[in-house]
Motif scaffolding. Structure first.
Motif, short mmCIF file in Angstrom:
data_model
loop_
_atom_site.label_atom_id
_atom_site.label_comp_id
_atom_site.label_asym_id
_atom_site.label_seq_id
_atom_site.Cartn_x
_atom_site.Cartn_y
_atom_site.Cartn_z
N ILE A 1 3.43 1.12 -21.27
CA ILE A 1 2.23 0.91 -20.45
C ILE A 1 2.68 0.30 -19.13
N GLY A 2 2.40 1.00 -18.08
CA GLY A 2 2.87 0.56 -16.77
C GLY A 2 1.73 0.33 -15.79
N TRP A 3 2.04 -0.48 -14.80
CA TRP A 3 1.13 -0.69 -13.68
C TRP A 3 1.74 -0.04 -12.45
N PHE A 4 0.93 0.73 -11.77
CA PHE A 4 1.31 1.36 -10.52
C PHE A 4 0.25 0.97 -9.50
N ARG A 5 0.57 1.10 -8.24
CA ARG A 5 -0.43 0.75 -7.23
C ARG A 5 -0.34 1.71 -6.05
N ARG A 6 -1.47 1.84 -5.37
CA ARG A 6 -1.53 2.67 -4.17
C ARG A 6 -2.05 1.81 -3.03
N PRO A 7 -1.15 1.34 -2.15
CA PRO A 7 -1.61 0.57 -0.98
C PRO A 7 -2.38 1.46 -0.03
N PRO A 8 -3.20 0.90 0.83
CA PRO A 8 -3.98 1.71 1.77
C PRO A 8 -3.08 2.60 2.61
N GLY A 9 -3.37 3.90 2.63
CA GLY A 9 -2.63 4.83 3.45
C GLY A 9 -1.22 5.14 2.99
N LYS A 10 -0.87 4.72 1.78
CA LYS A 10 0.50 4.96 1.29
C LYS A 10 0.48 5.70 -0.04
N LEU B 1 -1.21 -7.97 -16.43
CA LEU B 1 -0.33 -8.14 -15.28
C LEU B 1 -0.75 -9.42 -14.57
N GLN B 2 0.06 -10.46 -14.73
CA GLN B 2 -0.19 -11.71 -14.05
C GLN B 2 0.49 -11.66 -12.69
N MET B 3 -0.30 -11.83 -11.65
CA MET B 3 0.23 -11.72 -10.29
C MET B 3 0.11 -13.07 -9.60
N ASP B 4 1.25 -13.67 -9.30
CA ASP B 4 1.30 -14.97 -8.63
C ASP B 4 1.92 -14.82 -7.25
N SER B 5 1.72 -15.84 -6.43
CA SER B 5 2.28 -15.84 -5.06
C SER B 5 1.96 -14.53 -4.34
N LEU B 6 0.71 -14.13 -4.43
CA LEU B 6 0.30 -12.85 -3.85
C LEU B 6 0.46 -12.84 -2.34
N LYS B 7 0.80 -11.66 -1.83
CA LYS B 7 1.00 -11.44 -0.41
C LYS B 7 0.02 -10.37 0.07
N PRO B 8 -0.31 -10.36 1.35
CA PRO B 8 -1.20 -9.30 1.86
C PRO B 8 -0.67 -7.89 1.55
N GLU B 9 0.63 -7.71 1.52
CA GLU B 9 1.19 -6.40 1.22
C GLU B 9 1.02 -5.99 -0.24
N ASP B 10 0.52 -6.88 -1.08
CA ASP B 10 0.20 -6.51 -2.46
C ASP B 10 -1.18 -5.86 -2.56
N THR B 11 -1.91 -5.84 -1.46
CA THR B 11 -3.23 -5.20 -1.45
C THR B 11 -3.10 -3.72 -1.80
N ALA B 12 -3.86 -3.29 -2.81
CA ALA B 12 -3.76 -1.92 -3.29
C ALA B 12 -4.78 -1.70 -4.39
N VAL B 13 -4.95 -0.44 -4.76
CA VAL B 13 -5.64 -0.12 -5.99
C VAL B 13 -4.57 -0.09 -7.08
N TYR B 14 -4.79 -0.84 -8.14
CA TYR B 14 -3.82 -0.95 -9.22
C TYR B 14 -4.29 -0.08 -10.39
N TYR B 15 -3.36 0.75 -10.86
CA TYR B 15 -3.66 1.68 -11.94
C TYR B 15 -2.82 1.37 -13.17
N CYS B 16 -3.43 1.47 -14.32
CA CYS B 16 -2.72 1.37 -15.59
C CYS B 16 -2.39 2.78 -16.07
N ASN B 17 -1.18 2.97 -16.50
CA ASN B 17 -0.75 4.28 -17.00
C ASN B 17 -0.10 4.11 -18.36
N ILE B 18 -0.65 4.75 -19.35
CA ILE B 18 -0.05 4.78 -20.68
C ILE B 18 0.72 6.09 -20.78
#
Length: 126
Positions: free
Chosen positions: A34-43, A81-98
């Motif tokens: 089970i993985g987490w993937f993300r799509r940042p804006p425009g990427k 998915l515990q996300m600490d020390s978040l940065k603006p570049e972490d902004t995205a839609v986060y998807y779970c993939n099994i």
């Protein structure tokens, strides 16, 4: 049929923390990761972290190592998915993939029989 559903996410200031959850309903998850993937804006969509359901082996993208932690709860059939020390570049839609990795117990570069959740928005303000 395996159907992941993401919860969590939201808006947080830089340096803050968020936790996203992925609940997996359906058949047995042995032989799956089970993985987490993300799509940042425009990427393009990119890999974030993954965990093997059977062995607990984890992998992380270099960009999140030391800040994000992926864990699983066998009883609840869930991955977090515990996300600490978040940065603006972490902004995205986060998807779970099994998915069933083609190489290793949690290989994320090549996989089959993948099932994607609808995604959850994570926004980190500066």
């Amino acid at each position: 049929q395996v159907q992941p559903v993401e919860t969590g996410g939201g808006l947080v200031q830089a340096g803050g923390s968020l936790r996203t959850s992925c609940a997996a309903s359906g058949r047995s998850l042995s032989n799956y990761a089970i993985g987490w993937f993300r799509r940042p804006p425009g990427k393009e969509r990119e890999f974030v972290a993954t965990i093997s359901w059977s062995t607990g082996t984890t992998y992380y993208a270099d960009s999140v190592k030391g800040r994000f932690t992926i864990t699983k709860d066998d009883a609840k059939h869930a991955v977090y998915l515990q996300m600490d020390s978040l940065k603006p570049e972490d902004t995205a839609v986060y998807y779970c993939n099994i998915y069933r990795p083609k190489h290793g117990v949690a290989g994320f570069a090549s996989y089959e029989d993948d099932h994607w959740g609808p995604g959850t928005q994570v926004t980190v303000s500066s």
